[in-house]
Motif scaffolding. Structure first.
Motif, mmCIF file in Angstrom:
data_model
loop_
_atom_site.group_PDB
_atom_site.id
_atom_site.type_symbol
_atom_site.label_atom_id
_atom_site.label_comp_id
_atom_site.label_asym_id
_atom_site.label_seq_id
_atom_site.Cartn_x
_atom_site.Cartn_y
_atom_site.Cartn_z
ATOM 1 N N LEU A 1 10.219 -56.844 -84.735
ATOM 2 C CA LEU A 1 11.534 -56.553 -84.159
ATOM 3 C C LEU A 1 11.565 -56.899 -82.674
ATOM 4 O O LEU A 1 12.483 -57.587 -82.201
ATOM 5 C CB LEU A 1 11.878 -55.078 -84.367
ATOM 6 C CG LEU A 1 13.090 -54.536 -83.605
ATOM 7 C CD1 LEU A 1 14.357 -55.249 -84.033
ATOM 8 C CD2 LEU A 1 13.216 -53.036 -83.806
ATOM 9 N N VAL A 2 10.569 -56.437 -81.931
ATOM 10 C CA VAL A 2 10.532 -56.699 -80.487
ATOM 11 C C VAL A 2 10.376 -58.193 -80.223
ATOM 12 O O VAL A 2 11.044 -58.762 -79.351
ATOM 13 C CB VAL A 2 9.382 -55.909 -79.827
ATOM 14 C CG1 VAL A 2 9.245 -56.284 -78.352
ATOM 15 C CG2 VAL A 2 9.633 -54.412 -79.966
ATOM 16 N N ILE B 1 5.319 -49.718 -90.647
ATOM 17 C CA ILE B 1 6.064 -49.405 -89.421
ATOM 18 C C ILE B 1 5.622 -50.279 -88.261
ATOM 19 O O ILE B 1 6.450 -50.910 -87.578
ATOM 20 C CB ILE B 1 5.908 -47.918 -89.058
ATOM 21 C CG1 ILE B 1 6.621 -47.050 -90.092
ATOM 22 C CG2 ILE B 1 6.470 -47.639 -87.671
ATOM 23 C CD1 ILE B 1 6.373 -45.567 -89.933
ATOM 24 N N GLU B 2 4.328 -50.340 -88.014
ATOM 25 C CA GLU B 2 3.834 -51.075 -86.843
ATOM 26 C C GLU B 2 4.122 -52.573 -86.924
ATOM 27 O O GLU B 2 4.635 -53.145 -85.961
ATOM 28 C CB GLU B 2 2.334 -50.827 -86.650
ATOM 29 C CG GLU B 2 1.800 -51.452 -85.368
ATOM 30 C CD GLU B 2 0.351 -51.073 -85.102
ATOM 31 O OE1 GLU B 2 -0.262 -51.696 -84.220
ATOM 32 O OE2 GLU B 2 -0.152 -50.154 -85.779
ATOM 33 N N ALA C 1 17.668 -51.239 -90.700
ATOM 34 C CA ALA C 1 16.859 -50.261 -91.431
ATOM 35 C C ALA C 1 17.296 -50.156 -92.884
ATOM 36 O O ALA C 1 16.458 -50.126 -93.803
ATOM 37 C CB ALA C 1 16.957 -48.899 -90.741
ATOM 38 N N THR D 1 20.399 -51.746 -85.463
ATOM 39 C CA THR D 1 19.203 -51.151 -86.056
ATOM 40 C C THR D 1 19.524 -50.348 -87.307
ATOM 41 O O THR D 1 18.708 -50.272 -88.231
ATOM 42 C CB THR D 1 18.468 -50.261 -85.037
ATOM 43 O OG1 THR D 1 19.383 -49.313 -84.469
ATOM 44 C CG2 THR D 1 17.858 -51.098 -83.925
ATOM 45 N N ILE E 1 6.471 -54.158 -88.611
ATOM 46 C CA ILE E 1 7.913 -54.394 -88.514
ATOM 47 C C ILE E 1 8.393 -54.164 -87.082
ATOM 48 O O ILE E 1 9.228 -54.903 -86.556
ATOM 49 C CB ILE E 1 8.675 -53.488 -89.502
ATOM 50 C CG1 ILE E 1 8.385 -53.904 -90.940
ATOM 51 C CG2 ILE E 1 10.182 -53.552 -89.230
ATOM 52 C CD1 ILE E 1 9.021 -53.009 -91.983
ATOM 53 N N GLU E 2 7.849 -53.127 -86.430
ATOM 54 C CA GLU E 2 8.229 -52.843 -85.052
ATOM 55 C C GLU E 2 7.849 -54.007 -84.135
ATOM 56 O O GLU E 2 8.626 -54.425 -83.273
ATOM 57 C CB GLU E 2 7.553 -51.560 -84.583
ATOM 58 C CG GLU E 2 7.987 -51.101 -83.207
ATOM 59 C CD GLU E 2 7.399 -49.751 -82.840
ATOM 60 O OE1 GLU E 2 8.015 -49.031 -82.044
ATOM 61 O OE2 GLU E 2 6.325 -49.413 -83.370
ATOM 62 N N LYS E 3 6.653 -54.560 -84.320
ATOM 63 C CA LYS E 3 6.229 -55.706 -83.517
ATOM 64 C C LYS E 3 7.128 -56.911 -83.760
ATOM 65 O O LYS E 3 7.502 -57.630 -82.828
ATOM 66 C CB LYS E 3 4.778 -56.055 -83.843
ATOM 67 C CG LYS E 3 3.767 -55.064 -83.304
ATOM 68 C CD LYS E 3 2.350 -55.496 -83.646
ATOM 69 C CE LYS E 3 1.325 -54.528 -83.058
ATOM 70 N NZ LYS E 3 -0.067 -54.927 -83.405
ATOM 71 N N LEU F 1 7.805 -41.083 -86.983
ATOM 72 C CA LEU F 1 8.948 -41.879 -86.522
ATOM 73 C C LEU F 1 9.668 -41.235 -85.343
ATOM 74 O O LEU F 1 10.115 -41.931 -84.429
ATOM 75 C CB LEU F 1 9.932 -42.095 -87.679
ATOM 76 C CG LEU F 1 9.464 -43.031 -88.795
ATOM 77 C CD1 LEU F 1 10.459 -43.001 -89.955
ATOM 78 C CD2 LEU F 1 9.314 -44.461 -88.281
#
Length: 396
Positions: free
Chosen positions: A193-194, A186-187, A152, A148, A189-191, A70
């Motif tokens: 989010l963007v 992680i990946e 989170a 954020t 959720i990150e995608k 992270l």
């Protein structure tokens, strides 16, 4: 401003030792566990069985590996190191870290990674290149930090709640297990989010200066003290405080989540924006008084029909607002809040101005009520609002 105008050098690399440690943790997060366990463990105390000792070591190893992923590596720099490499004063760096919501580290704390330096440099570069002023950069940074942080915490609690309710784990065990599940999430959720940020940013841009034929002007744009004409709505649950005192933690969480989920869905279907939720209350805005009225009426209908929720009171007011820090301010917001407190359970109230803009629309039935004194506004004429022709919004 002067601190941000200073040049900063290129980002330094990890030491070879740090890089090897990160690679080792990623390859085998339990390497330290294997080395630390004796070949012959011998007698184990009753207070700490071997299986629990191993489990704790596994969680620690997973946590270290997750942190390295992270944060982009191990913590190798102190706060002054990062500030110097970013080309700004420690005072300015601390302002930005506080805006992000970071804890206050001491001079001797090795708390930062290469990625921290890159993030700080990105903000500084935006100011140095005059794309942003220092004040604006700090405000945008604070928006990212606050949103954020809440996101989170929300996501972690959702995962924990799922494991407790659907897998029969204790809260403690669910939180330990979650550390091992997160790497695979992680990946995606990150995608997400963007993607969501880009879509919502586009929606906000489309709303800039937009005025539909349904939206009446409440004042001349050039002379208006507040810039945005919006329908402002409140909905709150009746007797929430007394109910919450009688509920256990899980039941209360389910009630709040049900209320928020249902409200957010209705507001979204109606084309509005959920500004915020505060326990038993939601605040929303819409582009027109008609859209605001439909959202308010549907909220009242759906919330009051839900046997798992107490009755709701709703208000909708059309007027001008100030939008700052993701929230809205101004007399229109205050009036909507006052009208909500005046409403009876299941009732929707509005004011005379909003009623006049809706009176010729067959979708709404408006009834003038007795004049009443409202703190901060004097005597006003509230209107009761009910569904007319066409019914409420269709929520799948």
């Amino acid at each position: 401003m002067a601190d941000f105008d200073l040049a900063f050098p290129a980002t330094s690399r990890y030491s070879e030792r740090s890089r090897r440690d990160v690679d080792l943790a990623a390859a085998d997060p339990f390497a330290e566990l294997k080395e630390s366990l004796p070949s012959d463990p011998g007698p184990i105390t009753r207070d700490l069985p071997l299986i629990e000792a191993i489990r704790r070591q596994q969680v620690k190893a997973s946590t270290r590996s997750l942190e390295a992923r992270l944060l982009g590596g191990e913590r190798t720099m102190k706060r002054r190191d990062v500030a110097v490499k970013a080309g700004i004063s420690l005072h300015s760096a601390r302002k930005l870290w506080r805006a992000l919501g970071f804890p206050n580290h001491g001079d001797d704390d090795v708390a930062f990674t290469r990625r921290d330096l890159e993030a700080l440099a990105t903000i500084v570069d935006s100011v140095r290149s005059e794309r942003l002023t220092e004040e604006t950069a700090i405000s945008i940074t604070r928006s990212v930090g606050q949103m954020t942080d809440r996101m989170a915490v929300w996501q972690i609690e959702a995962l924990v709640e799922d494991m407790v309710q659907n897998q029969g784990m204790s809260d403690f065990e669910a939180r330990r297990t979650m550390v091992e599940l997160l790497p695979d999430l992680i990946e995606p959720i990150e995608k997400l989010l963007v993607y969501s940020w880009r879509r919502n940013l586009n929606a906000a841009i489309q709303r800039l200066g937009a005025r539909t034929p349904e939206a009446p002007s409440v004042a001349d744009d050039d002379d208006a003290p507040l810039p945005l004409a919006r329908a402002v709505g409140f909905a709150d649950l009746v007797s929430y405080t007394s109910l919450s005192r009688r509920m256990n933690e899980r039941t209360l969480a389910q009630l709040v989540q049900r209320f928020e989920n249902k409200s957010a869905e209705i507001i979204s279907v109606g084309g509005g924006r959920l500004v915020k939720t505060i326990g038993d209350e939601v605040l929303f805005v819409a582009e027109t008084p008609q859209a605001g009225a439909q959202i308010g009426l549907t909220l009242a209908q759906e919330l009051n029909a839900d046997e798992a929720l107490p009755d709701a009171r709703v208000s909708v007011v059309w007027g001008r607002v100030l939008s700052r820090l993701g929230d809205i301010y101004g007399p229109t917001v205050n009036l909507a809040a006052r009208l909500t407190s005046l409403a009876e359970p299941g009732q929707i109230l509005t004011d005379a101005l909003t009623a006049s803009s809706l009176k010729d629309d067959p979708r709404f039935v408006l009834t003038q009520l007795e004049s009443t004194s409202v703190r901060g506004f004097g005597d006003i004429e509230p209107y009761d609002m009910k569904l007319g022709e066409g019914g409420s919004l269709v929520v799948d």
